[in-house]
Design an enzyme around this catalytic site. Structure first.
Site, PDB file in Angstrom:
ATOM      1  N   ASP A  10       0.125   6.587  -0.485  1.00  0.00           N
ATOM      2  CA  ASP A  10       1.827   5.708   0.279  1.00  0.00           C
ATOM      3  C   ASP A  10       1.817   5.708   1.516  1.00  0.00           C
ATOM      4  O   ASP A  10       1.480   6.125   2.116  1.00  0.00           O
ATOM      5  CB  ASP A  10       2.792   5.726  -0.765  1.00  0.00           C
ATOM      6  N   ASP A 111       0.712  -1.518   0.219  1.00  0.00           N
ATOM      7  CA  ASP A 111       0.869  -0.459   1.088  1.00  0.00           C
ATOM      8  C   ASP A 111       0.479   1.219   0.230  1.00  0.00           C
ATOM      9  O   ASP A 111       0.992   1.719   0.305  1.00  0.00           O
ATOM     10  CB  ASP A 111       2.366   0.337   1.682  1.00  0.00           C
ATOM     11  N   GLU A 112      -0.523   1.226  -0.703  1.00  0.00           N
ATOM     12  CA  GLU A 112      -0.903   1.919  -2.049  1.00  0.00           C
ATOM     13  C   GLU A 112      -1.597   2.153  -2.755  1.00  0.00           C
ATOM     14  O   GLU A 112      -2.168   0.902  -2.752  1.00  0.00           O
ATOM     15  CB  GLU A 112       0.464   1.837  -2.983  1.00  0.00           C
TER      16      GLU A 112
END
Ligand code: DGT
Ligand code: CA
Ligand code: CA
Length: 364
Positions: A10, A111-112
């Protein structure tokens, strides 16, 4: 069963960190990334903030005006509008590095991501830790971006572990240490346990995961319903068998605007939609992309969301096609529209790259 090695990655304070990367002087200032609605002034919400701003209570989702109040005393605080196209570009570059290091790569969001690395580290958690550190180093060297990684025997623990030491964290929870790792944590560390559930558990005098383990599955099911109860029962024991499923970033591009007034008038909406299409088309051209699916989105006056889309016969890059289809969808969608619309959006997906196309046509 649990002989897997899974990463959850993350990126730290993602939008705000992207802003710091292109303007490093921001690093020493509280930075808030804002979704301004075009109703003027400070109407809108905070998308995210850097850790300096978070110290003053600024976080995702709060009104911009609240954030400004909280930072009123801090002279050098900065409020920037979101730049989704730039964040997407950063995301794509980072994901490319990450993907190279996975046996199975599952894109979760900008973002992950989850990675299954079992084979390439031969099930060994020491090797896995090193690999995670190498990924962090590559992303930092190439993009100056920091992220947090959780290394664990399953997705659940990996997700909890990536959040354990943020920002710039690397937490490895081997098979043997799952129980010890979990027991110390507050109940809210379990993904999906919301504020309400937590409050209820605290009232019942349960605060840590260790406490929660005292409840048997029947009691949990009775209190929270069968699905949530069973999930909680397994989660506190670190049990999760969800596989990492291969998934690429199914990229889509979109543009959305807050209308000058709430409306369900076709003509008014069509003018706004045509403009949105134009802006979206510019992004597509810049990225050399054709699209095959067009959709529109309404956020209605009661803030509920409604989307409608259609798939075209062929990929196209034409603005005319985009506007024509978006307007047709709009007309259809308005037929049974009850609520006026507050925000209007357009999106395209099923993208493909325009390459060598002019070369091909030259042969005909
Ligand atoms: P972190 O991971 O705690 O260091 O911080 P973030 O900002 O990366 O938080 P995360 O992972 O929950 O969200 C990733 C990005 O998604 C974030 O940079 C901005 C966006 N985002 C998150 N929450 C919201 C929200 O409530 N509204 C809007 N517009 N964007 C959000
Ligand atoms: Ca994040
Ligand atoms: Ca995230």
């Amino acid at each position: 069963m649990e002989d897997r090695v899974i990463f959850h990655i993350d990126f730290d304070y993602f939008f705000a960190q992207c802003e710091e990367i292109r303007a490093p002087e921001l690093k020493t200032k509280p930075v808030c990334v804002c979704v301004f609605s075009n109703r003027g002034g400070d109407s809108g919400a905070i998308a995210t903030a850097n850790y300096l701003a978070r110290k003053f209570g600024v976080k995702s989702g709060i009104p911009i005006s609240f954030a400004k109040k909280r930072l009123a005393e801090i002279k050098n605080s900065v409020f920037l509008p979101v730049d989704f196209d730039y964040y997407l570009e950063m995301s794509e570059k980072a994901m490319k590095i990450i993907k190279k290091n996975a046996d199975v790569f599952e894109y979760v969001g900008k973002d992950e991501a989850y990675l299954d690395v079992t084979d390439r580290v031969n099930g060994d958690f020491n090797r896995a830790s090193h690999l995670a550190q190498q990924i962090k180093n590559s992303i930092r060297d190439e993009l100056k971006l920091s992220c947090s990684i959780g290394v664990a025997p399953n997705k659940l623990i990996a997700k909890i572990a990536s959040d354990f030491k943020k920002p710039d964290g690397l937490t490895t929870v081997s098979r043997e240490s799952v129980e010890k790792f979990l027991e110390q944590l507050k109940i809210r560390a379990i993904p999906g346990i919301g504020k309400k559930t937590e409050e209820r558990l605290v009232q019942m005098n349960f605060e840590t995961i260790k406490d929660l383990k005292k409840l048997d599955v029947f009691t949990l099911n009775k209190e929270f319903g069968r699905k949530n109860g069973t999930y909680m029962y397994n989660a506190v024991r670190g049990i999760d068998n969800e596989p990492v499923k291969e998934r690429e970033s199914s990229i889509q591009y979109s543009k959305i605007v807050t209308l000058k007034k709430d409306s369900k008038d076709y003509e008014f909406l069509a003018v706004n939609l045509a403009e949105l299409c134009k802006e979206l088309h510019m992004v597509l051209q810049k990225n050399n992309r054709m699209f095959k699916s067009v959709g529109i989105q309404f956020i209605q006056s009661d803030l509920t969301n409604k989307t409608k889309s259609r798939t075209l016969k062929n990929h196209t890059s034409s603005l005319e096609e985009l506007q024509k289809n978006a307007k047709q969808i709009l007309r259809d969608a308005l037929e049974d529209q009850k609520n006026p619309i507050r925000r209007l959006g357009v999106k395209v997906s099923e993208l493909s790259e325009i390459h060598g196309q002019s070369d091909i046509t030259r042969y005909f």
